[in-house]
Design an enzyme around this catalytic site. Sequence first.
Site, mmCIF file in Angstrom:
data_model
loop_
_atom_site.group_PDB
_atom_site.id
_atom_site.type_symbol
_atom_site.label_atom_id
_atom_site.label_comp_id
_atom_site.label_asym_id
_atom_site.label_seq_id
_atom_site.Cartn_x
_atom_site.Cartn_y
_atom_site.Cartn_z
ATOM 1 N N HIS A 20 0.806 -1.223 0.000
ATOM 2 C CA HIS A 20 0.000 0.000 0.000
ATOM 3 C C HIS A 20 0.843 1.279 0.000
ATOM 4 O O HIS A 20 0.522 2.246 0.699
ATOM 5 C CB HIS A 20 -0.963 -0.001 1.195
ATOM 6 N N HIS B 173 -5.159 -4.509 -11.201
ATOM 7 C CA HIS B 173 -5.777 -4.110 -9.942
ATOM 8 C C HIS B 173 -7.288 -4.170 -10.111
ATOM 9 O O HIS B 173 -7.848 -3.560 -11.014
ATOM 10 C CB HIS B 173 -5.336 -2.689 -9.597
#
Length: 387
Positions: free
Chosen positions: A193, A292
């Site tokens: 992240h 993603h």
Amino acid sequence: MRITEIETYIAGNPWKNWLFCRLSTDEGISGIGEGTVNGFGKATEAAIHEMFQVVKGMDPFDTSRLSLLLFRDFFSDGGQIQGAALSAIETACWDIKGKALGVPLYQLLGGKVHDKLRVYANGWYQSEAGRTPEAFAEQAKEVVRRGYTALKFDPFGTAWRVVDRPEFHLTVDIVAAVRDAVGPDVDILIEGHNRFSVATALQFAEAIAPYQPSWFEAAVPPYRIASMVEVAHRSPVPIACGEDYYSREQFSELLSHDAVSVVQLEPQHMGLTAARDVVGMAHAHNAVIAPHSAQGPICSLVCAHLNAASPNFYLHEFFDEFNAEWEGRLLTHHLTQENGYVVPPEAPGLGADLNIDEILRHPYNPQNFLPLFRTGWEQRRGFESTH
């Protein structure tokens, strides 16, 4: 055929407001798209309506021209918000094309290369027991029991740039516990992240390497490609990244260094026309793609069609089974996992339509986003629950 109007709808999923659109034409064929961006639901919705004026009256079959106008002609860098709005409109056009021609979307993207797509589970680590090795291990076992052969998780808590030694050791213990729980043949994927400095990312890469993760994702922020490249060159664990980028040029620079071999393009940040180009660029650099797909259910369908038509497809990200139970009712068709695989729909276009009644039962909430640097973010209950 001409584009006539657009409607937008937001479904208030607690950890990310999902933004959908429906594009209509003068021949009665409509298409659907998605423009979800974490924390910017209303802003992106406004962008869709502003940008729609550029394409109103155009032929929805002209997706390359539409994509160019929506990216170039505003002469502003709207980043992911502009990219998501572009993608929502353009995806709906692809859906219309597929419906008009009577073929599934993957046929328009080059035809099927893969009959089924291997998936990895995400969104599964939400234990009330908190962030402990034992909690992660028990949940990981359940994921494998459901048939998955790959799973991804962020073991880093609220870390940002650097961590203290107790936190460092807890994180490594979590990775070790998951590996022990799932055995040697399941792929474990570590989500970063965008958290770390180069030095911290490399320390973690060295520490988790003995547990053989298949990739270390977004280990450093995406803005300085040189940092991502440095980590990729020096890490003993393969580095994956790309979800934050919204232009071909960013991927061109990243791939020119031949350092990152797992490219996680986000079709929803650039649209399918650009996404196909990025897939080809990655293929030319001997890289694989794992798009993603951490937005809503239309995003998952788009990625499934793109993946099915991509020769260098690696893994499909799959949240659907770990979202709220009503998520499966937002569309007339959604992907389902069986023995670690999903199959893209065979119906024309995306293969699904919006269930407006169900969407309206879950209204927008400004606190519906993922606050990644607040304690408890992994519970995916939105901003308010972190206080």
